[in-house]
Write an enzyme that holds these catalytic residues in place. Sequence first.
Site, PDB file in Angstrom:
ATOM      1  N   ARG A 279       0.803  -1.213   0.000  1.00 34.86           N
ATOM      2  CA  ARG A 279       0.000   0.000   0.000  1.00 34.86           C
ATOM      3  C   ARG A 279       0.842   1.272   0.000  1.00 34.86           C
ATOM      4  NH1 ARG A 279      -2.757  -4.047   1.804  1.00 34.86           N
ATOM      5  NH2 ARG A 279      -0.723  -4.533   2.635  1.00 34.86           N
ATOM      6  N   THR A 280       1.767   1.394   0.951  1.00 35.82           N
ATOM      7  CA  THR A 280       2.486   2.654   1.119  1.00 35.82           C
ATOM      8  C   THR A 280       3.343   2.955  -0.109  1.00 35.82           C
ATOM      9  OG1 THR A 280       2.565   2.108   3.466  1.00 35.82           O
ATOM     10  CG2 THR A 280       3.937   3.942   2.741  1.00 35.82           C
TER      11      THR A 280
ATOM     12  N   LYS B 212      24.762  -5.920  -2.038  1.00 36.25           N
ATOM     13  CA  LYS B 212      26.176  -6.283  -2.241  1.00 36.25           C
ATOM     14  C   LYS B 212      27.033  -5.792  -1.083  1.00 36.25           C
ATOM     15  CE  LYS B 212      25.619  -5.321  -7.150  1.00 36.25           C
ATOM     16  NZ  LYS B 212      26.015  -4.298  -8.143  1.00 36.25           N
TER      17      LYS B 212
ATOM     18  N   ARG C  66      11.321   3.793   3.886  1.00 34.30           N
ATOM     19  CA  ARG C  66      10.826   2.824   4.874  1.00 34.30           C
ATOM     20  C   ARG C  66      12.011   1.967   5.281  1.00 34.30           C
ATOM     21  NH1 ARG C  66       5.594  -1.063   4.652  1.00 34.30           N
ATOM     22  NH2 ARG C  66       4.701   0.927   5.286  1.00 34.30           N
TER      23      ARG C  66
ATOM     24  N   HIS D 255       4.682   5.731  11.679  1.00 35.97           N
ATOM     25  CA  HIS D 255       4.225   5.611  10.291  1.00 35.97           C
ATOM     26  C   HIS D 255       3.289   6.817  10.076  1.00 35.97           C
ATOM     27  CE1 HIS D 255       3.079   4.094   6.507  1.00 35.97           C
ATOM     28  NE2 HIS D 255       2.678   2.875   6.812  1.00 35.97           N
TER      29      HIS D 255
HETATM   30  N1   CP Z   1      -0.370   0.111   5.797  1.00 34.45           N
HETATM   31  C1   CP Z   1       0.844  -0.223   5.290  1.00 34.45           C
HETATM   32  O1   CP Z   1       1.871   0.337   5.667  1.00 34.45           O
HETATM   33  O2   CP Z   1       0.797  -1.222   4.355  1.00 34.45           O
HETATM   34  P1   CP Z   1       2.072  -1.711   3.529  1.00 34.45           P
HETATM   35  O3   CP Z   1       3.003  -2.407   4.492  1.00 34.45           O
HETATM   36  O4   CP Z   1       1.538  -2.647   2.476  1.00 34.45           O
HETATM   37  O5   CP Z   1       2.732  -0.509   2.942  1.00 34.45           O
END
Ligand code: CP
Length: 315
Positions: free
Chosen positions: A61-62, A89, A111, A139
Amino acid sequence: MSEHKWQRGDLLGVAELSTEEIVHVLDTAESFVEVAARPIKKVPTLRGKTVINLFFEASTRTRSSFEIAEKRLSADNVNFSTSGSSLSKGETLLDTTRNLEAMAPDLVVIRHAHPRVPHGLAERVGAGVVNAGDGAHEHPTQALLDAFTIRRHKGRVEGLRVAIVGDVAHSRVVRSNVLCLRKLGAEVTIAGPRTMMPEQPEALGARVAWSLEEAIAGADVIMMLRVQLERQARASFPSEREYFEFFGLTAGRLQAAADDAIIMHPGPMNRGIEIASEVADGPWSVILEQVANGVAVRMAVLYLLAGVKSGEGSA
Ligand code: CP
């Protein structure tokens, strides 16, 4: 539209945001919602800007939401992940960062499995940095899109009773959401099995309940958290069946919530563990709306940060 003058060049956590800043992001996101309904889903807002997406942890999603947001704003974007880059590497994150900086990006979305890596990156690069999830820490864009979704459904966040239930100990979503929803005036309750709660759960700043029933009684919003098996050395519960029996949200249990309660989940869902399919796919669920709203909220964040980094400022 709020009167706030946006001055922040990085979005690292909700902890740093004022209530005015949160409201400003949500108001700005409202103006981007209609782009998704256009035949040509594009505005020229970030034409000529370069965004690098660094995902060192899995994401559906993110990552796709940021990529779509960047494309809808007409930015040029490049995607890196551990498996497809020289990190695999043995190149260090610092060297990777220096090389990326040499390419003069305007914004970097990151992330990472370790808390505060985005904060370290922000100290070393001139580009604006967006935290797309750092370990079990924060988040922020998830919390902003959750607040946006709640506000669109309920017309407000202030005074609402929000229950957040599940694997609290390993969740960055709960940390950012408690901060964001409390700043917007919601009454937040967190609950989960004792083995999945932090040592001092009250330190998160929410009311603490020890059962699903207690947490969701009268709730206007119920947010179920994913059991994060990948962040646990071994499962913190005897069996999936037992977890579902005590902390799984079913249509029957939902009767204790407010009649017009909405159900949220940040995804990915473990159906039949923290949530029954009848709830996830039922009329109470706004889970896919959260995903849709994520694009508008991330467009707003990218637009606001890019305006500060380019020295243009934003409304
Ligand atoms: N909600 C969320 O962070 O989903 P993802 O891990 O798929 O990005």
